[in-house]
Design a protein around this motif. Structure first.
Motif, PDB file in Angstrom:
ATOM      1  N   UNK A 142      -1.315  -3.443  -7.709  1.00 42.39           N
ATOM      2  CA  UNK A 142      -2.089  -2.331  -7.138  1.00 42.39           C
ATOM      3  C   UNK A 142      -2.468  -2.574  -5.684  1.00 42.39           C
ATOM      4  N   UNK A 143      -2.749  -1.471  -5.002  1.00 47.28           N
ATOM      5  CA  UNK A 143      -3.227  -1.462  -3.613  1.00 47.28           C
ATOM      6  C   UNK A 143      -2.381  -2.350  -2.706  1.00 47.28           C
ATOM      7  N   UNK A 144      -1.065  -2.219  -2.824  1.00 48.01           N
ATOM      8  CA  UNK A 144      -0.179  -3.099  -2.102  1.00 48.01           C
ATOM      9  C   UNK A 144       0.844  -2.292  -1.307  1.00 48.01           C
ATOM     10  N   UNK A 145       1.138  -2.739  -0.096  1.00 47.66           N
ATOM     11  CA  UNK A 145       2.165  -2.140   0.748  1.00 47.66           C
ATOM     12  C   UNK A 145       3.375  -3.049   0.772  1.00 47.66           C
ATOM     13  N   UNK A 146       4.555  -2.456   0.660  1.00 43.88           N
ATOM     14  CA  UNK A 146       5.791  -3.225   0.756  1.00 43.88           C
ATOM     15  C   UNK A 146       6.722  -2.481   1.703  1.00 43.88           C
ATOM     16  N   UNK A 147       7.145  -3.176   2.773  1.00 41.46           N
ATOM     17  CA  UNK A 147       8.133  -2.593   3.668  1.00 41.46           C
ATOM     18  C   UNK A 147       9.426  -3.363   3.487  1.00 41.46           C
ATOM     19  N   UNK A 148      10.502  -2.635   3.195  1.00 37.63           N
ATOM     20  CA  UNK A 148      11.818  -3.229   2.966  1.00 37.63           C
ATOM     21  C   UNK A 148      12.625  -3.081   4.255  1.00 37.63           C
ATOM     22  N   UNK A 149      13.050  -4.202   4.811  1.00 41.48           N
ATOM     23  CA  UNK A 149      13.754  -4.212   6.091  1.00 41.48           C
ATOM     24  C   UNK A 149      15.272  -4.269   5.968  1.00 41.48           C
ATOM     25  N   UNK A 150      15.789  -4.453   4.757  1.00 43.76           N
ATOM     26  CA  UNK A 150      17.223  -4.524   4.514  1.00 43.76           C
ATOM     27  C   UNK A 150      17.640  -3.239   3.804  1.00 43.76           C
ATOM     28  N   UNK A 151      18.668  -2.526   4.285  1.00 43.35           N
ATOM     29  CA  UNK A 151      19.025  -1.252   3.661  1.00 43.35           C
ATOM     30  C   UNK A 151      19.430  -1.352   2.191  1.00 43.35           C
ATOM     31  N   UNK A 152      19.863  -2.541   1.739  1.00 48.59           N
ATOM     32  CA  UNK A 152      20.245  -2.729   0.337  1.00 48.59           C
ATOM     33  C   UNK A 152      19.055  -3.082  -0.548  1.00 48.59           C
ATOM     34  N   UNK A 153      17.904  -3.331   0.032  1.00 47.99           N
ATOM     35  CA  UNK A 153      16.742  -3.786  -0.721  1.00 47.99           C
ATOM     36  C   UNK A 153      16.028  -2.685  -1.488  1.00 47.99           C
ATOM     37  N   UNK A 154      15.271  -3.105  -2.508  1.00 44.89           N
ATOM     38  CA  UNK A 154      14.421  -2.199  -3.296  1.00 44.89           C
ATOM     39  C   UNK A 154      12.983  -2.702  -3.219  1.00 44.89           C
ATOM     40  N   UNK A 155      12.048  -1.834  -3.560  1.00 41.72           N
ATOM     41  CA  UNK A 155      10.635  -2.178  -3.492  1.00 41.72           C
ATOM     42  C   UNK A 155      10.165  -3.032  -4.658  1.00 41.72           C
ATOM     43  N   UNK A 156       9.968  -2.404  -5.824  1.00 39.20           N
ATOM     44  CA  UNK A 156       9.497  -3.120  -7.013  1.00 39.20           C
ATOM     45  C   UNK A 156      10.488  -2.901  -8.148  1.00 39.20           C
ATOM     46  N   UNK A 157      10.902  -4.000  -8.779  1.00 44.49           N
ATOM     47  CA  UNK A 157      11.831  -3.954  -9.915  1.00 44.49           C
ATOM     48  C   UNK A 157      11.102  -4.395 -11.174  1.00 44.49           C
ATOM     49  N   UNK A 158      11.280  -3.621 -12.242  1.00 44.76           N
ATOM     50  CA  UNK A 158      10.663  -3.947 -13.527  1.00 44.76           C
ATOM     51  C   UNK A 158      11.741  -3.845 -14.603  1.00 44.76           C
ATOM     52  N   UNK A 159      11.761  -4.786 -15.552  1.00 40.64           N
ATOM     53  CA  UNK A 159      12.735  -4.704 -16.637  1.00 40.64           C
ATOM     54  C   UNK A 159      12.809  -5.958 -17.478  1.00 40.64           C
ATOM     55  N   UNK A 160      13.942  -6.091 -18.192  1.00 37.40           N
ATOM     56  CA  UNK A 160      14.188  -7.239 -19.081  1.00 37.40           C
ATOM     57  C   UNK A 160      13.059  -7.424 -20.093  1.00 37.40           C
ATOM     58  N   UNK A 161      12.874  -6.412 -20.930  1.00 36.50           N
ATOM     59  CA  UNK A 161      11.869  -6.415 -21.993  1.00 36.50           C
ATOM     60  C   UNK A 161      10.449  -6.466 -21.434  1.00 36.50           C
ATOM     61  N   UNK A 162      10.206  -5.665 -20.430  1.00 34.62           N
ATOM     62  CA  UNK A 162       8.850  -5.540 -19.869  1.00 34.62           C
ATOM     63  C   UNK A 162       8.104  -4.438 -20.608  1.00 34.62           C
ATOM     64  N   UNK A 163       6.841  -4.695 -20.963  1.00 31.79           N
ATOM     65  CA  UNK A 163       6.040  -3.706 -21.690  1.00 31.79           C
ATOM     66  C   UNK A 163       4.612  -3.668 -21.151  1.00 31.79           C
ATOM     67  N   UNK A 164       4.014  -2.488 -21.187  1.00 32.42           N
ATOM     68  CA  UNK A 164       2.602  -2.257 -20.847  1.00 32.42           C
ATOM     69  C   UNK A 164       2.221  -2.742 -19.448  1.00 32.42           C
ATOM     70  N   UNK A 165       3.028  -2.392 -18.454  1.00 33.00           N
ATOM     71  CA  UNK A 165       2.717  -2.754 -17.077  1.00 33.00           C
ATOM     72  C   UNK A 165       2.282  -1.518 -16.305  1.00 33.00           C
ATOM     73  N   UNK A 166       1.510  -1.732 -15.226  1.00 32.22           N
ATOM     74  CA  UNK A 166       0.988  -0.633 -14.413  1.00 32.22           C
ATOM     75  C   UNK A 166       1.262  -0.926 -12.942  1.00 32.22           C
ATOM     76  N   UNK A 167       1.832   0.048 -12.255  1.00 33.56           N
ATOM     77  CA  UNK A 167       1.999   0.004 -10.808  1.00 33.56           C
ATOM     78  C   UNK A 167       1.166   1.159 -10.264  1.00 33.56           C
ATOM     79  N   UNK A 168       0.091   0.843  -9.519  1.00 29.58           N
ATOM     80  CA  UNK A 168      -0.762   1.925  -9.030  1.00 29.58           C
ATOM     81  C   UNK A 168      -1.191   1.689  -7.589  1.00 29.58           C
ATOM     82  N   UNK A 169      -1.207   2.797  -6.855  1.00 29.41           N
ATOM     83  CA  UNK A 169      -1.578   2.771  -5.448  1.00 29.41           C
ATOM     84  C   UNK A 169      -0.740   1.755  -4.674  1.00 29.41           C
ATOM     85  N   UNK A 170       0.589   1.815  -4.899  1.00 25.44           N
ATOM     86  CA  UNK A 170       1.505   1.003  -4.109  1.00 25.44           C
ATOM     87  C   UNK A 170       2.241   1.913  -3.131  1.00 25.44           C
ATOM     88  N   UNK A 171       2.505   1.373  -1.964  1.00 22.13           N
ATOM     89  CA  UNK A 171       3.136   2.114  -0.878  1.00 22.13           C
ATOM     90  C   UNK A 171       4.405   1.364  -0.503  1.00 22.13           C
TER      91      UNK A 171
END
Length: 193
Positions: A56-85
């Motif tokens: 939460x309350x986090x800024x992420x700037x991606x400087x590489x055109x192939x990059x992604x911001x936040x990745x979630x997976x591989x049997x992930x459960x009950x997670x929250x991403x809030x107020x991220x930029x």
């Protein structure tokens, strides 16, 4: 909870562990002086096999055109991403191929993710959901509430989508309510699997 105060530059993906929350400073949301400057070609932050994590309350700037911001997976459960930029560096808008929120199922079923009150700006995909097997390596029950997903405003990138779900994304219980999707070739695209 890990508090991130200040600006951090990294080429490496930040891999978050189960039960460890990642939180930016009060007043940091949308403030470029606080957050993560990511120069790698993968994902800036990764929750892999995590449960009960809040970013939460986090800024992420991606400087590489192939990059992604936040990745979630591989049997992930009950997670929250809030107020991220999440934002691609403006000079990379035209060539961006990554996703603001990359939901890559990988191994096992991932479910119960909430993405709330957040931004993804300049990516080819605002939210990209990818499974590897429709029956048991997939994404379900994603609650997307009040998102602002913006592609490239100065000329739309071909093949871009605000929310993209591939043919191996089950999607049961997934919904989007409130927010804005703009400047993508397609607003919501679900490849029927």
């Amino acid at each position: 909870t890990v508090h991130a105060n200040g600006a951090y530059v990294t080429t490496d993906t930040i891999v978050n562990k189960s039960g460890v929350n990642l939180e930016g400073p009060a007043g940091g949301f949308g403030n470029p002086e606080f957050g993560i400057d990511y120069t790698g070609s993968g994902s800036a932050i990764k929750l892999s096999g995590n449960s009960d994590v809040t970013v939460s309350k986090l800024n992420v700037r991606v400087n590489n055109p192939a990059g992604s911001g936040i990745e979630v997976g591989n049997t992930s459960v009950r997670n929250v991403l809030e107020r991220v930029y999440l934002q691609v560096k403006s000079t990379e808008f035209g060539s961006a191929t990554g996703a603001g929120f990359l939901l890559y199922a990988g191994t096992g079923v991932s479910m119960g993710l909430a993405i709330r009150d957040s931004y993804a700006i300049g990516f080819k995909y605002g939210v990209k959901m990818v499974g590897t097997n429709l029956a048991n390596h997939t994404w379900t029950t994603v609650d997307m509430t009040n998102l602002w997903l913006v592609g490239r405003s100065a000329g739309i990138v071909a093949g871009s989508a605000g929310v993209y779900m591939d043919a191996n994304t089950n999607g049961v219980g997934t919904y989007l309510r409130g927010g804005t999707i703009e400047s993508f070739a397609v607003g919501i695209q679900h490849i029927n699997g």
